[in-house]
Design a protein around this motif. Structure first.
Motif, PDB file in Angstrom:
ATOM      1  N   THR A   1       0.851  -1.183   0.000  1.00  0.00           N
ATOM      2  CA  THR A   1       0.000   0.000   0.000  1.00  0.00           C
ATOM      3  C   THR A   1       0.893   1.242   0.000  1.00  0.00           C
ATOM      4  OG1 THR A   1      -0.115  -0.227   2.416  1.00  0.00           O
ATOM      5  CG2 THR A   1      -1.956  -1.106   1.144  1.00  0.00           C
ATOM      6  N   LYS A   2       0.269   2.410   0.020  1.00  0.00           N
ATOM      7  CA  LYS A   2       1.024   3.664   0.051  1.00  0.00           C
ATOM      8  C   LYS A   2       0.389   4.576   1.070  1.00  0.00           C
ATOM      9  CE  LYS A   2       2.778   7.184  -3.142  1.00  0.00           C
ATOM     10  NZ  LYS A   2       2.730   7.678  -4.533  1.00  0.00           N
ATOM     11  N   PRO A   3       0.950   4.747   2.257  1.00  0.00           N
ATOM     12  CA  PRO A   3       2.237   4.192   2.682  1.00  0.00           C
ATOM     13  C   PRO A   3       2.193   2.673   2.876  1.00  0.00           C
ATOM     14  CG  PRO A   3       1.137   5.234   4.533  1.00  0.00           C
ATOM     15  CD  PRO A   3       0.311   5.545   3.311  1.00  0.00           C
ATOM     16  N   VAL A   4       3.383   2.081   2.855  1.00  0.00           N
ATOM     17  CA  VAL A   4       3.522   0.634   3.037  1.00  0.00           C
ATOM     18  C   VAL A   4       2.939   0.222   4.390  1.00  0.00           C
ATOM     19  CG1 VAL A   4       5.265  -1.171   3.431  1.00  0.00           C
ATOM     20  CG2 VAL A   4       5.505   0.412   1.508  1.00  0.00           C
ATOM     21  N   LEU A   5       2.388  -0.979   4.444  1.00  0.00           N
ATOM     22  CA  LEU A   5       1.807  -1.490   5.681  1.00  0.00           C
ATOM     23  C   LEU A   5       2.935  -1.935   6.630  1.00  0.00           C
ATOM     24  CD1 LEU A   5      -1.189  -4.039   5.777  1.00  0.00           C
ATOM     25  CD2 LEU A   5       0.135  -3.268   7.727  1.00  0.00           C
ATOM     26  N   ASP A   6       3.670  -0.954   7.121  1.00  0.00           N
ATOM     27  CA  ASP A   6       4.768  -1.249   8.051  1.00  0.00           C
ATOM     28  C   ASP A   6       4.609  -0.520   9.381  1.00  0.00           C
ATOM     29  OD1 ASP A   6       5.336   1.332   7.260  1.00  0.00           O
ATOM     30  OD2 ASP A   6       7.345   0.909   6.489  1.00  0.00           O
ATOM     31  N   THR A   7       3.423   0.071   9.609  1.00  0.00           N
ATOM     32  CA  THR A   7       3.136   0.722  10.893  1.00  0.00           C
ATOM     33  C   THR A   7       1.753   0.300  11.377  1.00  0.00           C
ATOM     34  OG1 THR A   7       2.093   2.672   9.897  1.00  0.00           O
ATOM     35  CG2 THR A   7       4.487   2.751  10.222  1.00  0.00           C
TER      36      THR A   7
ATOM     37  N   GLU B   1       8.478  -2.926  12.681  1.00  0.00           N
ATOM     38  CA  GLU B   1       8.095  -3.164  14.085  1.00  0.00           C
ATOM     39  C   GLU B   1       7.103  -4.330  14.128  1.00  0.00           C
ATOM     40  OE1 GLU B   1       9.403  -1.764  16.633  1.00  0.00           O
ATOM     41  OE2 GLU B   1      10.604  -0.245  15.600  1.00  0.00           O
ATOM     42  N   LEU B   2       7.631  -5.546  14.061  1.00  0.00           N
ATOM     43  CA  LEU B   2       6.790  -6.722  13.864  1.00  0.00           C
ATOM     44  C   LEU B   2       5.836  -6.974  15.030  1.00  0.00           C
ATOM     45  CD1 LEU B   2       9.308  -9.257  12.255  1.00  0.00           C
ATOM     46  CD2 LEU B   2       7.970  -7.437  11.190  1.00  0.00           C
ATOM     47  N   VAL B   3       6.303  -6.832  16.232  1.00  0.00           N
ATOM     48  CA  VAL B   3       5.438  -7.112  17.388  1.00  0.00           C
ATOM     49  C   VAL B   3       4.306  -6.081  17.458  1.00  0.00           C
ATOM     50  CG1 VAL B   3       5.341  -7.255  19.898  1.00  0.00           C
ATOM     51  CG2 VAL B   3       7.256  -8.305  18.662  1.00  0.00           C
ATOM     52  N   ALA B   4       4.621  -4.825  17.213  1.00  0.00           N
ATOM     53  CA  ALA B   4       3.577  -3.795  17.213  1.00  0.00           C
ATOM     54  C   ALA B   4       2.566  -4.056  16.100  1.00  0.00           C
ATOM     55  CB  ALA B   4       4.203  -2.411  17.052  1.00  0.00           C
ATOM     56  N   LEU B   5       3.035  -4.491  14.936  1.00  0.00           N
ATOM     57  CA  LEU B   5       2.135  -4.825  13.838  1.00  0.00           C
ATOM     58  C   LEU B   5       1.264  -6.025  14.190  1.00  0.00           C
ATOM     59  CD1 LEU B   5       4.571  -4.290  10.845  1.00  0.00           C
ATOM     60  CD2 LEU B   5       2.425  -3.053  11.209  1.00  0.00           C
ATOM     61  N   ARG B   6       1.856  -7.019  14.843  1.00  0.00           N
ATOM     62  CA  ARG B   6       1.067  -8.168  15.298  1.00  0.00           C
ATOM     63  C   ARG B   6      -0.029  -7.718  16.248  1.00  0.00           C
ATOM     64  NH1 ARG B   6       3.715 -11.675  19.794  1.00  0.00           N
ATOM     65  NH2 ARG B   6       3.146  -9.716  20.834  1.00  0.00           N
TER      66      ARG B   6
ATOM     67  N   VAL C   1     -11.020  -9.246   7.074  1.00  0.00           N
ATOM     68  CA  VAL C   1      -9.736  -8.902   6.476  1.00  0.00           C
ATOM     69  C   VAL C   1      -8.630  -9.129   7.501  1.00  0.00           C
ATOM     70  CG1 VAL C   1      -8.320  -7.013   5.560  1.00  0.00           C
ATOM     71  CG2 VAL C   1     -10.701  -7.263   4.823  1.00  0.00           C
ATOM     72  N   PHE C   2      -7.588  -9.837   7.072  1.00  0.00           N
ATOM     73  CA  PHE C   2      -6.424 -10.120   7.909  1.00  0.00           C
ATOM     74  C   PHE C   2      -5.195  -9.537   7.219  1.00  0.00           C
ATOM     75  CE2 PHE C   2      -9.527 -13.446   8.731  1.00  0.00           C
ATOM     76  CZ  PHE C   2      -9.569 -13.491  10.127  1.00  0.00           C
ATOM     77  N   PRO C   3      -4.656  -8.425   7.734  1.00  0.00           N
ATOM     78  CA  PRO C   3      -3.522  -7.785   7.061  1.00  0.00           C
ATOM     79  C   PRO C   3      -2.229  -8.597   7.182  1.00  0.00           C
ATOM     80  CG  PRO C   3      -4.644  -6.267   8.572  1.00  0.00           C
ATOM     81  CD  PRO C   3      -5.120  -7.642   8.884  1.00  0.00           C
ATOM     82  N   ILE C   4      -1.440  -8.561   6.115  1.00  0.00           N
ATOM     83  CA  ILE C   4      -0.071  -9.070   6.127  1.00  0.00           C
ATOM     84  C   ILE C   4       0.843  -7.866   6.271  1.00  0.00           C
ATOM     85  CG2 ILE C   4       1.699 -10.360   4.861  1.00  0.00           C
ATOM     86  CD1 ILE C   4      -0.755 -12.041   5.547  1.00  0.00           C
ATOM     87  N   GLY C   5       1.629  -7.827   7.325  1.00  0.00           N
ATOM     88  CA  GLY C   5       2.511  -6.695   7.550  1.00  0.00           C
ATOM     89  C   GLY C   5       3.797  -6.805   6.751  1.00  0.00           C
ATOM     90  N   ALA C   6       4.445  -5.672   6.536  1.00  0.00           N
ATOM     91  CA  ALA C   6       5.745  -5.660   5.863  1.00  0.00           C
ATOM     92  C   ALA C   6       6.800  -6.230   6.798  1.00  0.00           C
ATOM     93  CB  ALA C   6       6.109  -4.240   5.449  1.00  0.00           C
TER      94      ALA C   6
ATOM     95  N   VAL D   1      -1.338   2.150   9.722  1.00  0.00           N
ATOM     96  CA  VAL D   1      -1.847   1.671   8.438  1.00  0.00           C
ATOM     97  C   VAL D   1      -2.694   0.418   8.648  1.00  0.00           C
ATOM     98  CG1 VAL D   1      -1.237   0.856   6.136  1.00  0.00           C
ATOM     99  CG2 VAL D   1       0.093   2.683   7.188  1.00  0.00           C
ATOM    100  N   ALA D   2      -2.221  -0.492   9.508  1.00  0.00           N
ATOM    101  CA  ALA D   2      -2.989  -1.711   9.790  1.00  0.00           C
ATOM    102  C   ALA D   2      -4.351  -1.375  10.377  1.00  0.00           C
ATOM    103  CB  ALA D   2      -2.205  -2.618  10.745  1.00  0.00           C
ATOM    104  N   GLU D   3      -4.371  -0.434  11.311  1.00  0.00           N
ATOM    105  CA  GLU D   3      -5.641  -0.061  11.949  1.00  0.00           C
ATOM    106  C   GLU D   3      -6.585   0.615  10.960  1.00  0.00           C
ATOM    107  OE1 GLU D   3      -4.101   2.244  15.136  1.00  0.00           O
ATOM    108  OE2 GLU D   3      -3.446   0.474  16.293  1.00  0.00           O
TER     109      GLU D   3
END
Length: 423
Positions: A96-102, A138-143, A121-126, A105-107
């Protein structure tokens, strides 16, 4: 809402159930299979005689294009298209733009998916910040924000040491990593499978080894790190063999294939139609046959649409200048049923690869019909047909199957007991 579904052939691959019976739903859950519970009074009754009731399809890769690419699609349009294809749960990649790395964006994605209400919908994080393969996201925060797995798509880590550290970190927190194994250097500049068709057309090729070299490296690092891994978008028979060998050695790996890879080959490119421009590319007949066998045996446990909608202009250019991808989630069930019609799979096996298989691969709470489970299901008519494109909800019309008459037709899709799509 209390709903009764009467007279359907109920197929649940996870339990082996296959019989004509009734389903009773209350409070978003499947309350009973067979006889109505004492005192149950339905507010809605669906006459499903002649229809098949199955777990709602679980699609592991549907690009929703939001945020950032609203000209290509939106969460509302693409989840509605998914529901029309029999999908009740889907994973969206981080492109996505911005990338799903925060977490933000997931929320945002989850909030808009809930507002639309068409599918879960189940997001896949960067896996890396900005998908650049350099710094870990920030994988744990994204989880904690709702991401169920992490991947970098075809933007692979160029540095194997950095990838190893990322996998070890993910393994520490029991996070699942999704690989799209393709060697950047071997694939660079390529447009089609390296073979007779590419040579005839004068298109630069991507060899099978672009997949297998990267896959071999990734599997060795998975073995070393102990991370749970899912390999997405396999395209080659040899790649499927490598996955089978890894599974035989006890590695915690699963795999999926794009549905169109089970139907099409690189011969479809013969007229230079950009509708068949995909990455990784369509491969040979031998590869397609090998992938079909891997799906049949369960080595590849999931079939996904790998839906990538585009605006019209994205495909209006010379082949090499067009954007790769096919808009296909709305046709997931009918297209898949063509494999049953052709005698390649029996119906329970196909439904397993579309529901329980993908759900189990990513540990999603979906893909089964069981008392107490969420009432996510699809009702379809296997004797009817679907004219692809007759009604079209996706913003992307970049689909080579439009105008085709496909077997089976989705009649109802239910999410948590509510009808999210009705033909």
């Amino acid at each position: 809402m209390r709903t009764a579904i009467i007279g359907a052939r109920v197929i649940d691959p996870s339990s082996g159930l296959d019989q004509v019976t009734d389903l009773y739903i209350e409070g978003g859950k499947l309350l009973a299979i067979g006889n109505a519970p004492a005192g149950f009074s339905a507010e809605t009754t669906l006459d499903a005689h002649g229809l098949i009731a199955a777990p709602g399809l679980v699609d592991l890769s549907v690009a929703l294009r939001e945020p950032g690419y609203s000209r290509k699609g939106s969460i509302a349009s693409e989840t509605l298209a998914a529901a029309a294809g029999g999908v009740t749960s889907l994973c969206c990649p981080p492109f996505t733009k911005p990338v799903l790395d925060t977490s933000a964006v997931a929320e945002l994605i989850l909030d808009r998916a809930r507002e639309a209400g068409h599918t879960k919908v189940f997001p896949i994080g960067a896996l890396s910040k900005g998908l650049d393969g350099e710094q870990l996201a920030e994988l744990v925060a994204l989880r904690d924000a709702g991401c169920v797995a992490f991947g970098n798509g075809l933007e692979s880590f160029r540095n194997s040491r950095t990838l190893r550290r990322a996998l070890e970190y993910a393994a520490t927190f029991d996070l699942q990593v999704i690989f799209h194994s393709q060697d950047h250097d071997l694939a660079e500049g390529g447009l089609a499978h390296e073979g007779a068709t590419a040579s005839f057309l004068g298109l630069p090729g991507i060899p099978e080894t672009a997949e297998t070299v990267a896959l071999a490296r990734d599997l060795l690092l998975v073995e070393q790190s102990g991370v749970r891994a899912h390999f997405s978008q396999l395209t080659s028979a040899r790649g499927a063999e490598l996955i089978a060998d890894a599974q035989a050695r006890g590695l915690p790996v699963t795999a999926d294939v794009a549905l169109y890879q089970l139907i099409l080959t690189d011969e479809a490119l013969i007229d230079f139609s950009s509708l068949y421009h995909v990455q990784p590319p369509l491969r040979s007949r031998a590869d397609r046959d090998g992938l079909r066998e891997a799906v049949k045996s369960g080595v590849i446990s999931a079939i996904a649409s790998h839906h990538q909608p585009h605006e019209r202009d994205a495909k209006l250019a010379p082949f090499g200048a067009t954007e790769p991808g096919i808009s296909s989630v709305q046709l997931l069930l009918p297209l898949a049923m063509s494999l049953v019609e052709d005698g390649l799979f029996d119906l329970p096996t196909l439904l397993a690869r579309l529901s329980s298989g993908p759900a189990n691969a990513l540990r999603l709470p979906a893909g089964r019909l069981a008392v107490g489970a969420p009432a996510d299901l699809v009702l379809f008519d296997s004797s009817a047909s679907t004219l692809a494109g007759d009604t079209w909800f996706s913003k992307g019309a970049n689909c080579p199957f439009l105008g085709h008459c496909l077997p089976a037709a989705v009649r109802y899709t239910l999410v948590d007991g509510h009808i999210s799509y009705q033909a």
